[in-house]
Design a protein around this motif. Structure first.
Motif, short mmCIF file in Angstrom:
data_model
loop_
_atom_site.label_atom_id
_atom_site.label_comp_id
_atom_site.label_asym_id
_atom_site.label_seq_id
_atom_site.Cartn_x
_atom_site.Cartn_y
_atom_site.Cartn_z
N VAL A 90 -1.71 -7.25 -3.96
CA VAL A 90 -2.90 -6.92 -3.19
C VAL A 90 -3.92 -6.30 -4.13
O VAL A 90 -3.70 -5.22 -4.69
CB VAL A 90 -2.57 -5.94 -2.05
CG1 VAL A 90 -3.81 -5.67 -1.21
CG2 VAL A 90 -1.43 -6.49 -1.19
N VAL A 91 -5.05 -6.99 -4.31
CA VAL A 91 -6.14 -6.51 -5.16
C VAL A 91 -7.05 -5.64 -4.30
O VAL A 91 -7.53 -6.08 -3.26
CB VAL A 91 -6.94 -7.70 -5.73
CG1 VAL A 91 -8.07 -7.20 -6.62
CG2 VAL A 91 -6.03 -8.65 -6.50
N VAL A 92 -7.28 -4.42 -4.73
CA VAL A 92 -8.15 -3.51 -3.99
C VAL A 92 -9.51 -3.48 -4.70
O VAL A 92 -9.60 -3.05 -5.85
CB VAL A 92 -7.56 -2.10 -3.91
CG1 VAL A 92 -8.48 -1.17 -3.12
CG2 VAL A 92 -6.17 -2.14 -3.27
N SER A 93 -10.54 -3.97 -4.03
CA SER A 93 -11.85 -4.09 -4.67
C SER A 93 -12.95 -4.11 -3.62
O SER A 93 -12.99 -5.01 -2.78
CB SER A 93 -11.92 -5.38 -5.50
OG SER A 93 -13.23 -5.61 -5.97
N ARG A 94 -13.85 -3.13 -3.67
CA ARG A 94 -14.98 -3.14 -2.74
C ARG A 94 -15.91 -4.31 -3.00
O ARG A 94 -16.60 -4.78 -2.10
CB ARG A 94 -15.74 -1.82 -2.82
CG ARG A 94 -15.07 -0.70 -2.04
CD ARG A 94 -15.86 0.58 -2.10
NE ARG A 94 -15.88 1.14 -3.45
CZ ARG A 94 -16.47 2.28 -3.78
NH1 ARG A 94 -17.11 2.98 -2.86
NH2 ARG A 94 -16.42 2.73 -5.02
N SER A 95 -15.95 -4.80 -4.25
CA SER A 95 -16.82 -5.94 -4.57
C SER A 95 -16.14 -7.27 -4.31
O SER A 95 -16.77 -8.32 -4.41
CB SER A 95 -17.25 -5.87 -6.04
OG SER A 95 -16.13 -6.02 -6.90
N ALA A 96 -14.83 -7.25 -4.00
CA ALA A 96 -14.04 -8.46 -3.76
C ALA A 96 -14.01 -9.36 -4.99
O ALA A 96 -13.95 -10.59 -4.87
CB ALA A 96 -14.54 -9.23 -2.54
N ASP A 97 -14.02 -8.76 -6.16
CA ASP A 97 -14.03 -9.51 -7.41
C ASP A 97 -12.59 -9.79 -7.85
O ASP A 97 -11.82 -8.87 -8.08
CB ASP A 97 -14.76 -8.72 -8.50
CG ASP A 97 -14.84 -9.49 -9.81
OD1 ASP A 97 -14.86 -10.73 -9.77
OD2 ASP A 97 -14.90 -8.84 -10.87
N LEU A 98 -12.24 -11.05 -7.96
CA LEU A 98 -10.88 -11.45 -8.33
C LEU A 98 -10.76 -11.51 -9.85
O LEU A 98 -11.49 -12.25 -10.50
CB LEU A 98 -10.55 -12.82 -7.72
CG LEU A 98 -9.12 -13.30 -7.85
CD1 LEU A 98 -8.17 -12.38 -7.09
CD2 LEU A 98 -9.00 -14.74 -7.33
N THR A 114 -10.79 -5.47 0.83
CA THR A 114 -12.19 -5.23 0.51
C THR A 114 -12.93 -4.73 1.75
O THR A 114 -12.31 -4.31 2.73
CB THR A 114 -12.83 -6.51 -0.07
OG1 THR A 114 -14.13 -6.20 -0.58
CG2 THR A 114 -12.91 -7.63 0.96
N VAL A 115 -14.27 -4.78 1.70
CA VAL A 115 -15.12 -4.27 2.79
C VAL A 115 -16.07 -5.36 3.27
O VAL A 115 -16.36 -6.33 2.55
CB VAL A 115 -15.92 -3.04 2.33
CG1 VAL A 115 -14.99 -1.87 2.05
CG2 VAL A 115 -16.77 -3.35 1.11
N ASP A 139 -18.12 -0.21 4.35
CA ASP A 139 -18.55 0.15 3.00
C ASP A 139 -17.43 0.78 2.17
O ASP A 139 -17.47 0.72 0.95
CB ASP A 139 -19.74 1.12 3.07
CG ASP A 139 -20.95 0.49 3.76
OD1 ASP A 139 -21.39 -0.57 3.30
OD2 ASP A 139 -21.41 1.06 4.76
N GLU A 140 -16.46 1.41 2.82
CA GLU A 140 -15.33 2.02 2.13
C GLU A 140 -14.04 1.42 2.67
O GLU A 140 -13.91 1.22 3.88
CB GLU A 140 -15.33 3.55 2.33
CG GLU A 140 -16.54 4.25 1.74
CD GLU A 140 -16.56 4.21 0.23
OE1 GLU A 140 -15.47 4.10 -0.38
OE2 GLU A 140 -17.67 4.28 -0.35
#
Length: 224
Positions: A90-98, A114-115, A139-140
């Protein structure tokens, strides 16, 4: 009376080591870090791989073998150049950048947390599949919601491998059950990053297991 258990890592078989790290509840979110004696969570190159050793690697592998899924911040995945692991990541990224090293993973092996406001949301859904992109807030990222969502998928033993800012955010959100912490017998000085950075937290820990091998200490610390 303390229930701290002291053992030599070399005395444990692989099965005994796995049992020594059995969760004490469900779902169970543990975070695994290695640091030097003076608290550096990375070597001079900014990577954790330059400070770990064989003892740390053995426990690292044992925790991964136990885990139903891995949860890792995108920045750590990029810096450490993660390969696709055996269990869902599970990648945690607010920007959803893989991260680039994960873009060719088989469908379903990589999830994105993501958000809704992320500019990369559409691209992540196209790359991973809509069911594998978890929108957890505007946003968070709602980390409590993430823990619950993973448990709902049957992934009750959850392993987070950082990075430091994600760890601090998880502590602030109250979702961490356990810290697995390896202390290697080295001093590095400098201004290296610590295990938890960013969010201010005040979290009490209780040690329940301490293993030793060639001066390296490997412990389980439960969040009180």
């Amino acid at each position: 009376m303390s229930d701290l258990e002291l053992r030599r890592l070399a005395d444990l078989s692989d099965d005994e080591l796995a049992e020594a790290y059995a969760p004490r509840g469900e779902p169970w979110l543990r975070v695994n870090f290695v640091s030097t004696v003076d608290g550096a969570a990375q070597g001079s190159d900014g990577l954790s791989g330059t400070i770990n050793n064989d003892a740390d690697k053995r426990v690292f592998d044992a925790l991964r073998t136990r885990a139903d899924c891995l949860v890792v911040g995108a920045g750590t995945l990029r810096a450490e150049e993660y390969d696709v692991p055996r269990v869902p990541l599970v990648v945690v990224s607010r920007s959803a950048d893989l991260p680039p090293t994960l873009r060719d993973a088989p469908r379903g092996r990589i999830l994105m947390a993501t958000v809704g406001s992320s500019d990369g949301l559409a691209a992540a859904r196209e790359a991973l599949g809509e069911d594998n992109v978890l929108v957890l807030g505007d946003d968070e990222i709602d980390l409590a919601g993430l823990k619950a969502e993973l448990a709902a998928r049957g992934w009750t033993e959850q392993l987070c491998e950082g990075g430091p800012s994600l760890f601090a955010d998880m502590l602030a959100a109250g979702v961490v059950d356990e810290l697995c912490w390896t202390v290697v017998p080295v001093l590095t000085g400098g201004d290296a990053v610590r295990m938890a950075t960013g969010a201010d937290v005040d979290v009490a820990l209780r040690p329940v297991l301490l293993l030793e091998q060639d001066g390296t200490l490997l412990g389980r610390w439960l969040v009180e």
